[in-house]
Write a protein that holds these residues in place. Sequence first.
Motif, PDB file in Angstrom:
ATOM      1  N   TYR A 140      -8.202  -4.292  10.598  1.00 20.71           N
ATOM      2  CA  TYR A 140      -9.530  -4.687   9.998  1.00 20.71           C
ATOM      3  C   TYR A 140     -10.103  -3.378   9.446  1.00 20.71           C
ATOM      4  CZ  TYR A 140     -14.509  -6.084   9.750  1.00 20.71           C
ATOM      5  OH  TYR A 140     -15.609  -6.312   8.923  1.00 20.71           O
ATOM      6  N   HIS A 141      -9.682  -2.348  10.104  1.00 20.79           N
ATOM      7  CA  HIS A 141     -10.149  -0.843   9.896  1.00 20.79           C
ATOM      8  C   HIS A 141      -9.397  -0.660   8.531  1.00 20.79           C
ATOM      9  CE1 HIS A 141     -11.204   3.294  10.096  1.00 20.79           C
ATOM     10  NE2 HIS A 141     -12.031   2.986  10.832  1.00 20.79           N
ATOM     11  N   ARG A 142      -8.328  -0.680   8.396  1.00 22.32           N
ATOM     12  CA  ARG A 142      -7.727  -0.578   7.141  1.00 22.32           C
ATOM     13  C   ARG A 142      -8.393  -1.046   6.052  1.00 22.32           C
ATOM     14  NH1 ARG A 142      -2.924  -0.796  10.255  1.00 22.32           N
ATOM     15  NH2 ARG A 142      -2.446  -2.845   9.414  1.00 22.32           N
ATOM     16  N   GLU A 143      -8.720  -2.433   6.247  1.00 29.89           N
ATOM     17  CA  GLU A 143      -9.141  -3.261   5.009  1.00 29.89           C
ATOM     18  C   GLU A 143     -10.554  -2.604   4.741  1.00 29.89           C
ATOM     19  OE1 GLU A 143     -10.999  -7.808   4.835  1.00 29.89           O
ATOM     20  OE2 GLU A 143      -8.813  -7.342   5.517  1.00 29.89           O
ATOM     21  N   LEU A 144     -11.449  -2.222   5.906  1.00 29.10           N
ATOM     22  CA  LEU A 144     -12.742  -1.696   5.480  1.00 29.10           C
ATOM     23  C   LEU A 144     -12.765  -0.484   4.768  1.00 29.10           C
ATOM     24  CD1 LEU A 144     -14.830  -1.518   8.881  1.00 29.10           C
ATOM     25  CD2 LEU A 144     -15.215  -2.922   6.673  1.00 29.10           C
ATOM     26  N   VAL A 145     -11.578   0.490   5.246  1.00 23.00           N
ATOM     27  CA  VAL A 145     -11.447   1.804   4.495  1.00 23.00           C
ATOM     28  C   VAL A 145     -11.225   1.349   2.805  1.00 23.00           C
ATOM     29  CG1 VAL A 145      -9.956   3.898   4.442  1.00 23.00           C
ATOM     30  CG2 VAL A 145     -11.176   3.186   6.791  1.00 23.00           C
ATOM     31  N   GLY A 146     -10.305   0.476   2.820  1.00 20.11           N
ATOM     32  CA  GLY A 146      -9.772   0.233   1.401  1.00 20.11           C
ATOM     33  C   GLY A 146     -10.959  -0.334   0.479  1.00 20.11           C
ATOM     34  N   LEU A 147     -11.911  -0.903   1.187  1.00 23.96           N
ATOM     35  CA  LEU A 147     -13.002  -1.261   0.420  1.00 23.96           C
ATOM     36  C   LEU A 147     -13.944   0.020  -0.152  1.00 23.96           C
ATOM     37  CD1 LEU A 147     -14.701  -3.871   2.633  1.00 23.96           C
ATOM     38  CD2 LEU A 147     -13.225  -4.238   0.737  1.00 23.96           C
ATOM     39  N   ARG A 148     -13.534   1.120   0.016  1.00 22.62           N
ATOM     40  CA  ARG A 148     -14.311   2.318  -0.456  1.00 22.62           C
ATOM     41  C   ARG A 148     -15.636   2.295  -0.631  1.00 22.62           C
ATOM     42  NH1 ARG A 148     -10.503   5.111  -3.475  1.00 22.62           N
ATOM     43  NH2 ARG A 148      -8.511   4.251  -3.824  1.00 22.62           N
ATOM     44  N   LEU A 149     -16.029   1.794   0.702  1.00 22.93           N
ATOM     45  CA  LEU A 149     -17.434   2.142   1.191  1.00 22.93           C
ATOM     46  C   LEU A 149     -17.951   3.515   1.201  1.00 22.93           C
ATOM     47  CD1 LEU A 149     -17.689  -0.747   3.652  1.00 22.93           C
ATOM     48  CD2 LEU A 149     -18.290  -0.891   1.132  1.00 22.93           C
ATOM     49  N   SER A 150     -18.992   3.740   1.202  1.00 26.10           N
ATOM     50  CA  SER A 150     -19.779   5.210   1.725  1.00 26.10           C
ATOM     51  C   SER A 150     -19.470   5.422   2.990  1.00 26.10           C
ATOM     52  CB  SER A 150     -21.227   5.099   1.373  1.00 26.10           C
ATOM     53  OG  SER A 150     -21.769   4.503   2.342  1.00 26.10           O
ATOM     54  N   ILE A 151     -19.428   6.784   3.328  1.00 26.80           N
ATOM     55  CA  ILE A 151     -19.247   6.856   4.827  1.00 26.80           C
ATOM     56  C   ILE A 151     -20.059   6.243   5.678  1.00 26.80           C
ATOM     57  CG2 ILE A 151     -19.276   8.920   6.569  1.00 26.80           C
ATOM     58  CD1 ILE A 151     -18.093  10.601   4.477  1.00 26.80           C
ATOM     59  N   SER A 152     -21.513   6.036   5.391  1.00 25.23           N
ATOM     60  CA  SER A 152     -22.417   5.671   6.368  1.00 25.23           C
ATOM     61  C   SER A 152     -22.210   3.890   6.211  1.00 25.23           C
ATOM     62  CB  SER A 152     -23.631   6.051   5.938  1.00 25.23           C
ATOM     63  OG  SER A 152     -23.832   5.480   4.405  1.00 25.23           O
ATOM     64  N   GLY A 153     -21.516   3.559   5.122  1.00 22.29           N
ATOM     65  CA  GLY A 153     -21.296   1.971   5.184  1.00 22.29           C
ATOM     66  C   GLY A 153     -19.909   1.748   6.285  1.00 22.29           C
ATOM     67  N   VAL A 154     -19.211   2.441   6.029  1.00 24.06           N
ATOM     68  CA  VAL A 154     -17.983   2.317   7.045  1.00 24.06           C
ATOM     69  C   VAL A 154     -18.451   2.349   8.468  1.00 24.06           C
ATOM     70  CG1 VAL A 154     -15.815   3.234   7.824  1.00 24.06           C
ATOM     71  CG2 VAL A 154     -16.247   2.981   5.250  1.00 24.06           C
ATOM     72  N   LEU A 155     -19.308   3.376   8.712  1.00 21.75           N
ATOM     73  CA  LEU A 155     -19.847   3.635  10.240  1.00 21.75           C
ATOM     74  C   LEU A 155     -20.366   2.429  10.519  1.00 21.75           C
ATOM     75  CD1 LEU A 155     -20.932   7.474   9.824  1.00 21.75           C
ATOM     76  CD2 LEU A 155     -19.154   6.457  11.342  1.00 21.75           C
ATOM     77  N   ARG A 156     -21.393   1.752   9.736  1.00 21.89           N
ATOM     78  CA  ARG A 156     -22.172   0.605  10.146  1.00 21.89           C
ATOM     79  C   ARG A 156     -21.336  -0.472  10.599  1.00 21.89           C
ATOM     80  NH1 ARG A 156     -25.503   2.175   5.868  1.00 21.89           N
ATOM     81  NH2 ARG A 156     -24.447   0.868   4.308  1.00 21.89           N
TER      82      ARG A 156
END
Length: 385
Positions: free
Chosen positions: A128-144
């Motif tokens: 799931y984390h790899r999928e999140l990072v692959g979405l190319r969200l902002s750092i704050s978006g990934v942190l949320r």
Amino acid sequence: MTHVAETVAHPVAVPGGALVLAGRPIRPEARLEETSRYADDAWSLTPAWLRADRKSLRLDFGALPAALMDTAKRLFYALLMQDTPSGEQPISISSTRTYFSCVRRFLLWAHARGRTLAQVTGDDLDAYHRELVGLRLSISGVLRHRRAVRMLWAYRSRLPDHLGQDPLRRPSWQAWARANPRRPGENLTDRIPEHVMGPLLTWALRWVDDFADDVLAARAERDAIDARPPSAPDPLSALRSLLDDFRRRQQPLPAAPAWVAPGRRRPEAFVNFPYLARLAGYPRHRFDKVRPRRLIDEAARDLGVDTDSPLAHTMQARLDGRPWLERISYYDVARFERLLHVSCWIVIANLSGMRVPRSSTCSAGRWRAGCRGGARPRSRSAAVR
């Protein structure tokens, strides 16, 4: 390292009639007994939105499968009641709505793989984390999203189904955190380069110090025109008086922008009937008759038609010794207001120390001195870009 799921006592059930906002202050006009209850499929957070602007916020649990609904409700009931476990911080109403979207995404992701939260493995968390990072969200978006997933572990004593291990103990989660460090309260947005910020602040100060009086005067004139009462007992008399005034000053009649009369083509200008009606203090439809139009057409033949609908205010600010603008159009006031608003924010953000320059040699004092002294903008047209 393998983490064994902790044994947690089954949480006490929440009554269906429990008021979900009972732990939050609500707006003066709202009544607590009329707010959402635990059994509702959607919880309205709007009564607890205390800011002056009215904003509709709700948590819609209906989009979740029935098997996940109680888990989601238990989590957000605890968040709203500020029943926070040790080490967790309470969150605001707007953040609650934001985290709801993040939690819902993870719950649906796990459900699509046929797993309850207790059955989610470390490998699943890594995937799931790899999928999140692959979405190319902002750092704050990934942190949320990371924090939302961890809530399903941190609030485990409140949930009927929860994660069996702390996601932040996973090596892949820790590696991402090391590669993307964040200091609490730090603005992660890169600073605007000083060679860009210097001229930007110079022009912002010029707007605030020099051009603001003209913009505010134009706004006051526009507002007075919009609120102008009838200048004569009947529309025809008011129109005659208005056109006589134009003839006395030998001023061309105002021209309408293209969007006022669609289908007309430039370069030939056409008379701005709505603006003339405002100047006379009557609604436009009172001039949309044969006799008023005949009077306007006669005046247009005698005086011609301008290229715009300029206000009467005379520009006071100077640029290179000349007025910075010849005139301001009735229809351009809003645009100049926005430019002035932005300029005010730029000045406030920089000169109040909200964003201290990286280099001490490029200070707000030097920028202000540059604006007051020789670092003047060279082009008159640049002032209105």
